[in-house]
Design an enzyme around this catalytic site. Structure first.
Site, PDB file in Angstrom:
ATOM      1  N   GLU A 256       0.849  -1.203   0.000  1.00  0.00           N
ATOM      2  CA  GLU A 256       0.000   0.000   0.000  1.00  0.00           C
ATOM      3  C   GLU A 256       0.881   1.249   0.000  1.00  0.00           C
ATOM      4  O   GLU A 256       0.574   2.241  -0.665  1.00  0.00           O
ATOM      5  CB  GLU A 256      -0.934   0.016   1.215  1.00  0.00           C
ATOM      6  CG  GLU A 256      -2.003  -1.062   1.178  1.00  0.00           C
ATOM      7  CD  GLU A 256      -2.748  -1.122  -0.142  1.00  0.00           C
ATOM      8  OE1 GLU A 256      -3.192  -0.078  -0.638  1.00  0.00           O
ATOM      9  OE2 GLU A 256      -2.876  -2.228  -0.704  1.00  0.00           O
ATOM     10  N   TRP A 259       1.923   1.918  -3.451  1.00  0.00           N
ATOM     11  CA  TRP A 259       0.929   2.645  -4.274  1.00  0.00           C
ATOM     12  C   TRP A 259       1.106   4.148  -4.107  1.00  0.00           C
ATOM     13  O   TRP A 259       1.031   4.911  -5.068  1.00  0.00           O
ATOM     14  CB  TRP A 259      -0.501   2.259  -3.854  1.00  0.00           C
ATOM     15  CG  TRP A 259      -1.052   1.071  -4.575  1.00  0.00           C
ATOM     16  CD1 TRP A 259      -1.246  -0.166  -4.049  1.00  0.00           C
ATOM     17  CD2 TRP A 259      -1.472   1.004  -5.960  1.00  0.00           C
ATOM     18  NE1 TRP A 259      -1.772  -0.996  -5.014  1.00  0.00           N
ATOM     19  CE2 TRP A 259      -1.922  -0.306  -6.185  1.00  0.00           C
ATOM     20  CE3 TRP A 259      -1.514   1.922  -7.007  1.00  0.00           C
ATOM     21  CZ2 TRP A 259      -2.402  -0.730  -7.426  1.00  0.00           C
ATOM     22  CZ3 TRP A 259      -1.988   1.516  -8.238  1.00  0.00           C
ATOM     23  CH2 TRP A 259      -2.423   0.205  -8.441  1.00  0.00           C
ATOM     24  N   TRP A 287     -20.923  12.506 -20.777  1.00  0.00           N
ATOM     25  CA  TRP A 287     -21.002  13.065 -19.424  1.00  0.00           C
ATOM     26  C   TRP A 287     -22.299  13.823 -19.207  1.00  0.00           C
ATOM     27  O   TRP A 287     -22.756  14.551 -20.086  1.00  0.00           O
ATOM     28  CB  TRP A 287     -19.807  13.989 -19.170  1.00  0.00           C
ATOM     29  CG  TRP A 287     -18.494  13.270 -19.326  1.00  0.00           C
ATOM     30  CD1 TRP A 287     -17.551  13.487 -20.294  1.00  0.00           C
ATOM     31  CD2 TRP A 287     -18.001  12.192 -18.523  1.00  0.00           C
ATOM     32  NE1 TRP A 287     -16.502  12.620 -20.126  1.00  0.00           N
ATOM     33  CE2 TRP A 287     -16.752  11.806 -19.054  1.00  0.00           C
ATOM     34  CE3 TRP A 287     -18.496  11.511 -17.410  1.00  0.00           C
ATOM     35  CZ2 TRP A 287     -15.993  10.770 -18.498  1.00  0.00           C
ATOM     36  CZ3 TRP A 287     -17.739  10.488 -16.868  1.00  0.00           C
ATOM     37  CH2 TRP A 287     -16.507  10.131 -17.408  1.00  0.00           C
ATOM     38  N   ASN A 325     -10.878   3.180   2.319  1.00  0.00           N
ATOM     39  CA  ASN A 325     -10.434   3.044   0.923  1.00  0.00           C
ATOM     40  C   ASN A 325     -11.418   2.268   0.051  1.00  0.00           C
ATOM     41  O   ASN A 325     -11.697   2.649  -1.086  1.00  0.00           O
ATOM     42  CB  ASN A 325      -9.067   2.369   0.889  1.00  0.00           C
ATOM     43  CG  ASN A 325      -8.548   2.231  -0.528  1.00  0.00           C
ATOM     44  OD1 ASN A 325      -8.358   3.240  -1.211  1.00  0.00           O
ATOM     45  ND2 ASN A 325      -8.345   1.007  -0.982  1.00  0.00           N
ATOM     46  N   TRP A 343     -14.740  12.693 -13.356  1.00  0.00           N
ATOM     47  CA  TRP A 343     -14.005  12.385 -12.121  1.00  0.00           C
ATOM     48  C   TRP A 343     -13.464  13.643 -11.453  1.00  0.00           C
ATOM     49  O   TRP A 343     -13.347  13.710 -10.223  1.00  0.00           O
ATOM     50  CB  TRP A 343     -12.881  11.370 -12.368  1.00  0.00           C
ATOM     51  CG  TRP A 343     -11.718  11.839 -13.227  1.00  0.00           C
ATOM     52  CD1 TRP A 343     -11.553  11.621 -14.555  1.00  0.00           C
ATOM     53  CD2 TRP A 343     -10.553  12.583 -12.805  1.00  0.00           C
ATOM     54  NE1 TRP A 343     -10.376  12.176 -14.995  1.00  0.00           N
ATOM     55  CE2 TRP A 343      -9.737  12.773 -13.938  1.00  0.00           C
ATOM     56  CE3 TRP A 343     -10.127  13.105 -11.588  1.00  0.00           C
ATOM     57  CZ2 TRP A 343      -8.520  13.475 -13.893  1.00  0.00           C
ATOM     58  CZ3 TRP A 343      -8.915  13.808 -11.543  1.00  0.00           C
ATOM     59  CH2 TRP A 343      -8.135  13.989 -12.675  1.00  0.00           C
ATOM     60  N   TRP A 366      -8.478   8.710  -8.270  1.00  0.00           N
ATOM     61  CA  TRP A 366      -9.698   8.978  -9.051  1.00  0.00           C
ATOM     62  C   TRP A 366      -9.504   8.506 -10.486  1.00  0.00           C
ATOM     63  O   TRP A 366     -10.393   7.883 -11.075  1.00  0.00           O
ATOM     64  CB  TRP A 366     -10.066  10.480  -9.008  1.00  0.00           C
ATOM     65  CG  TRP A 366     -10.965  10.790  -7.852  1.00  0.00           C
ATOM     66  CD1 TRP A 366     -10.587  11.211  -6.613  1.00  0.00           C
ATOM     67  CD2 TRP A 366     -12.404  10.674  -7.812  1.00  0.00           C
ATOM     68  NE1 TRP A 366     -11.690  11.365  -5.813  1.00  0.00           N
ATOM     69  CE2 TRP A 366     -12.813  11.057  -6.513  1.00  0.00           C
ATOM     70  CE3 TRP A 366     -13.376  10.315  -8.736  1.00  0.00           C
ATOM     71  CZ2 TRP A 366     -14.159  11.065  -6.119  1.00  0.00           C
ATOM     72  CZ3 TRP A 366     -14.719  10.319  -8.351  1.00  0.00           C
ATOM     73  CH2 TRP A 366     -15.095  10.690  -7.062  1.00  0.00           C
TER      74      TRP A 366
HETATM   75  C1  LIG Z   1     -11.007   7.973  -5.021  1.00  0.00           C
HETATM   76  C2  LIG Z   1      -9.880   7.869  -4.031  1.00  0.00           C
HETATM   77  C3  LIG Z   1      -9.305   9.017  -3.498  1.00  0.00           C
HETATM   78  C4  LIG Z   1      -8.243   8.924  -2.596  1.00  0.00           C
HETATM   79  N1  LIG Z   1      -7.685  10.083  -2.091  1.00  0.00           N
HETATM   80  C5  LIG Z   1      -6.623   9.997  -1.250  1.00  0.00           C
HETATM   81  C6  LIG Z   1      -6.015  11.181  -0.742  1.00  0.00           C
HETATM   82  O1  LIG Z   1      -6.398  12.314  -1.061  1.00  0.00           O
HETATM   83  N2  LIG Z   1      -4.971  11.030   0.131  1.00  0.00           N
HETATM   84  C7  LIG Z   1      -4.495   9.806   0.505  1.00  0.00           C
HETATM   85  O2  LIG Z   1      -3.557   9.731   1.290  1.00  0.00           O
HETATM   86  N3  LIG Z   1      -5.042   8.683   0.009  1.00  0.00           N
HETATM   87  C8  LIG Z   1      -6.091   8.737  -0.845  1.00  0.00           C
HETATM   88  N4  LIG Z   1      -6.660   7.583  -1.309  1.00  0.00           N
HETATM   89  C9  LIG Z   1      -6.022   6.285  -1.000  1.00  0.00           C
HETATM   90  C10 LIG Z   1      -6.575   5.564   0.244  1.00  0.00           C
HETATM   91  O3  LIG Z   1      -7.972   5.513   0.213  1.00  0.00           O
HETATM   92  C11 LIG Z   1      -6.129   6.215   1.542  1.00  0.00           C
HETATM   93  O4  LIG Z   1      -4.734   6.411   1.542  1.00  0.00           O
HETATM   94  C12 LIG Z   1      -6.471   5.310   2.724  1.00  0.00           C
HETATM   95  O5  LIG Z   1      -7.854   5.080   2.774  1.00  0.00           O
HETATM   96  C13 LIG Z   1      -6.012   5.966   4.001  1.00  0.00           C
HETATM   97  O6  LIG Z   1      -6.381   5.233   5.122  1.00  0.00           O
HETATM   98  P1  LIG Z   1      -5.296   4.466   5.976  1.00  0.00           P
HETATM   99  O7  LIG Z   1      -4.158   5.344   6.290  1.00  0.00           O
HETATM  100  O8  LIG Z   1      -6.031   3.852   7.130  1.00  0.00           O
HETATM  101  O9  LIG Z   1      -4.845   3.343   4.971  1.00  0.00           O
HETATM  102  P2  LIG Z   1      -4.053   1.973   5.198  1.00  0.00           P
HETATM  103  O10 LIG Z   1      -4.881   0.892   4.601  1.00  0.00           O
HETATM  104  O11 LIG Z   1      -3.660   1.817   6.612  1.00  0.00           O
HETATM  105  O12 LIG Z   1      -2.794   2.124   4.259  1.00  0.00           O
HETATM  106  C14 LIG Z   1      -1.527   2.591   4.723  1.00  0.00           C
HETATM  107  C15 LIG Z   1      -1.056   3.720   3.867  1.00  0.00           C
HETATM  108  O13 LIG Z   1      -0.841   3.246   2.543  1.00  0.00           O
HETATM  109  C16 LIG Z   1      -1.180   4.266   1.613  1.00  0.00           C
HETATM  110  N5  LIG Z   1      -2.276   3.823   0.756  1.00  0.00           N
HETATM  111  C17 LIG Z   1      -3.242   2.929   1.027  1.00  0.00           C
HETATM  112  N6  LIG Z   1      -4.064   2.767  -0.037  1.00  0.00           N
HETATM  113  C18 LIG Z   1      -3.597   3.592  -0.991  1.00  0.00           C
HETATM  114  C19 LIG Z   1      -4.012   3.896  -2.322  1.00  0.00           C
HETATM  115  N7  LIG Z   1      -5.087   3.314  -2.895  1.00  0.00           N
HETATM  116  N8  LIG Z   1      -3.315   4.823  -3.007  1.00  0.00           N
HETATM  117  C20 LIG Z   1      -2.228   5.421  -2.457  1.00  0.00           C
HETATM  118  N9  LIG Z   1      -1.792   5.171  -1.213  1.00  0.00           N
HETATM  119  C21 LIG Z   1      -2.466   4.270  -0.493  1.00  0.00           C
HETATM  120  C22 LIG Z   1      -1.635   5.469   2.412  1.00  0.00           C
HETATM  121  O14 LIG Z   1      -0.546   6.338   2.586  1.00  0.00           O
HETATM  122  C23 LIG Z   1      -2.060   4.847   3.735  1.00  0.00           C
HETATM  123  O15 LIG Z   1      -1.989   5.732   4.815  1.00  0.00           O
HETATM  124  C24 LIG Z   1      -7.746   7.655  -2.211  1.00  0.00           C
HETATM  125  C25 LIG Z   1      -8.348   6.501  -2.738  1.00  0.00           C
HETATM  126  C26 LIG Z   1      -9.405   6.605  -3.633  1.00  0.00           C
HETATM  127  C27 LIG Z   1     -10.003   5.345  -4.195  1.00  0.00           C
END
Ligand SMILES: Cc1cc2nc3c(=O)[nH]c(=O)nc-3n(C[C@H](O)[C@H](O)[C@H](O)COP(=O)(O)OP(=O)(O)OC[C@H]3O[C@@H](n4cnc5c(N)ncnc54)[C@H](O)[C@@H]3O)c2cc1C
Length: 451
Positions: A256, A259, A287, A325, A343, A366
């Site tokens: 993660e 990513w 759209w 997420n 989007w 997105w």
């Molecule tokens: C439409 C959409 C918009 C999003 N916008 C953001 C945003 O503005 N800022 C943001 O930090 N994340 C964003 N995310 C990614 C992800 O949803 C969040 O990072 C995550 O939900 C944060 O919760 P957590 O720290 O408990 O995640 P955990 O599951 O604990 O993951 C650990 C860390 O891994 C990284 N991570 C996890 N999933 C992703 C992912 N899909 N993409 C990139 N990094 C990831 C994050 O830094 C996160 O803190 C977005 C996802 C989607 C689908």
């Protein structure tokens, strides 16, 4: 001569290579470090109140950590930073490199306006965006090979925290006012970030592999906001993960973080991706527009689409500035493929409300869901808001937590209230669209463009 350490997305003192460089510079001259934060109106204007309120709290924590020496100045950085440098007679300005489009442009402008060096040390990522390229020398377009190259490349060990820092005492404009917000904010600052990480390591990491997809459980680390503001660095997390016995959960968590690094890398190579689709997937006339689009968008944003899993997510966002997420993916897919709204509009709404709102992560995620990114979920993958709810919120607890109108509906039936007949709560809306129909429309649009 003192040196300036200009804090931006690195609001911490541990594992901070630019801070070490600044301390070294100051000690060599037997002088002090000026801790600067610039309240930049260009960023203040576009950030939502929840994120700004969090930022102010994080700055307060940083001010305490520096013994009250944080110097806050308001104004455009290209004016404010050189003016502070002249005022204190600084020999250099130290920063953690900015890698996103606005930060890069801002730093180039500041560098031109300075007559002392702007020294960039480290970045907010384990591997600096732009560093990894394919064997052919081109940027990575697909996540899996990027992750392999990222793992092979590796990263440095966390930087030591300086035992003492000779902070300079310089006039500050004072911390900005905290904007009013109803959003319940998480605890801010470096200590809070480390506390949350320790708790997750002890209580959450072992189950992460499966629990991370369950919005009804507290199964994720909730570190995104701390990473966004650099209250801790991913290197610290990666080092702690490496010290654990290897497991699927450890590997998944590392992935993660990969990513996050991948999206930053894509945006480094394609700064336009912050606003434009990397590949168009449907014809322009697909759209929704005008009043129809506005009404559908408002129903989505306010959590009254009539699809409980979507509405729960949108209401969680409004209440807490965060959304799980799995639910982010479902609500984003619903806006783009069921409501046919671009989007970018959804991404703007997220940026207005998310406390962790971050341009590389938000815009590229997105694009991933919308199918317009480089390594995107294929356009024909349309999330079904009902089956996603039934699978990832199997007892309906998540929906009942955020949608009070449905609290009287037991179990998973909560995901399809329209099936309850006379038992259906009359204060919860009927679906704004029919998912099966709109899915077909989305696929037809995709095929019309030759997809
Ligand atoms: C439409 C959409 C918009 C999003 N916008 C953001 C945003 O503005 N800022 C943001 O930090 N994340 C964003 N995310 C990614 C992800 O949803 C969040 O990072 C995550 O939900 C944060 O919760 P957590 O720290 O408990 O995640 P955990 O599951 O604990 O993951 C650990 C860390 O891994 C990284 N991570 C996890 N999933 C992703 C992912 N899909 N993409 C990139 N990094 C990831 C994050 O830094 C996160 O803190 C977005 C996802 C989607 C689908």
């Amino acid at each position: 001569m003192p040196v300036v350490l200009w804090f931006r997305r690195d609001l911490r003192l541990a594992d901070h290579p630019a801070l070490l460089a600044a301390v070294q510079g100051a000690r060599a001259a037997d002088d002090e470090v000026v801790a600067l934060f610039v309240a930049d109106p260009a960023l203040w204007r576009v950030s939502g109140s929840p994120r700004l309120a969090y930022l102010v709290r994080s700055l307060r924590a940083l001010d305490e950590a520096t013994g009250g020496r944080l110097v806050v100045r308001r104004g455009a950085p290209a004016t404010v930073v050189p003016s502070l440098v002249r005022e204190v007679g600084a020999a250099a300005v130290h920063v953690t490199a900015a890698t996103e489009p606005y930060g890069r442009r801002r730093d180039e402008a500041v560098e031109r306006a300075l007559d002392v060096p702007l020294v960039r040390t480290g970045s907010p990522y384990a591997v600096a965006p732009g560093r990894l390229v394919t064997r052919g020398g081109t940027p990575f377009q697909v996540f899996t090979p990027f992750r392999s190259a990222w793992l092979d490349h590796g990263w440095s060990a966390p930087a030591v925290r300086p035992r003492t820092v000779p902070w300079a005492s310089v006039r500050s404009d004072g911390l900005p006012d905290e904007p009013a917000t109803d959003v319940i904010l998480p605890a801010a600052g470096e200590h809070a970030a480390h506390r949350r990480w320790r708790t997750f390591l002890e209580d959450g990491l072992d189950d992460y592999r499966w629990a991370r997809d369950r919005p009804d459980l507290d199964g994720t680390s909730a570190l995104s906001v701390h990473l966004k503001y650099g209250e801790l660095h991913p290197r610290t997390l990666l080092a702690d993960l490496a010290a654990r016995p290897s497991s699927d959960s450890v590997g998944t968590y590392r992935s993660e973080l990969a990513w996050r690094e991948f999206h930053a890398d894509v945006l480094w190579h394609h700064p336009g991706a912050a606003h434009r689709s990397l590949r168009p997937v449907v014809p322009d006339d697909a759209w929704a527009s005008g009043a129809t689009a506005d009404a559908l968008f408002a129903a989505w944003a306010e959590g009254r689409t009539g699809y409980p899993f979507v509405d729960a997510g949108m209401r969680q966002l409004r209440a807490t500035g965060w959304m799980h997420n799995r639910v982010r993916m479902v609500v984003a897919s619903f806006l783009v493929k069921d409501l046919h709204v671009r989007w970018q509009r959804g991404a703007d709404h997220f940026m207005a409300w998310l406390v962790d709102g971050d341009v590389p992560q938000n815009q590229l995620n997105w694009q991933w869901v919308a199918g317009t990114g480089r390594d995107a979920a294929p356009y024909f993958r349309v999330f079904n808001p009902v089956t996603q709810g039934e699978k990832f919120d199997p007892d309906g607890d998540y929906v009942r937590r955020w949608v009070p109108e449905l609290r009287g509906v037991a179990g998973r039936a909560v995901h399809q209230p329209w099936r309850l007949g006379l038992e259906a709560p009359d204060d919860y809306p009927s679906p704004v669209v029919d998912h099966a129909t709109e899915r077909r429309v989305a696929l037809d649009d995709f095929h019309r463009r030759g997809g």
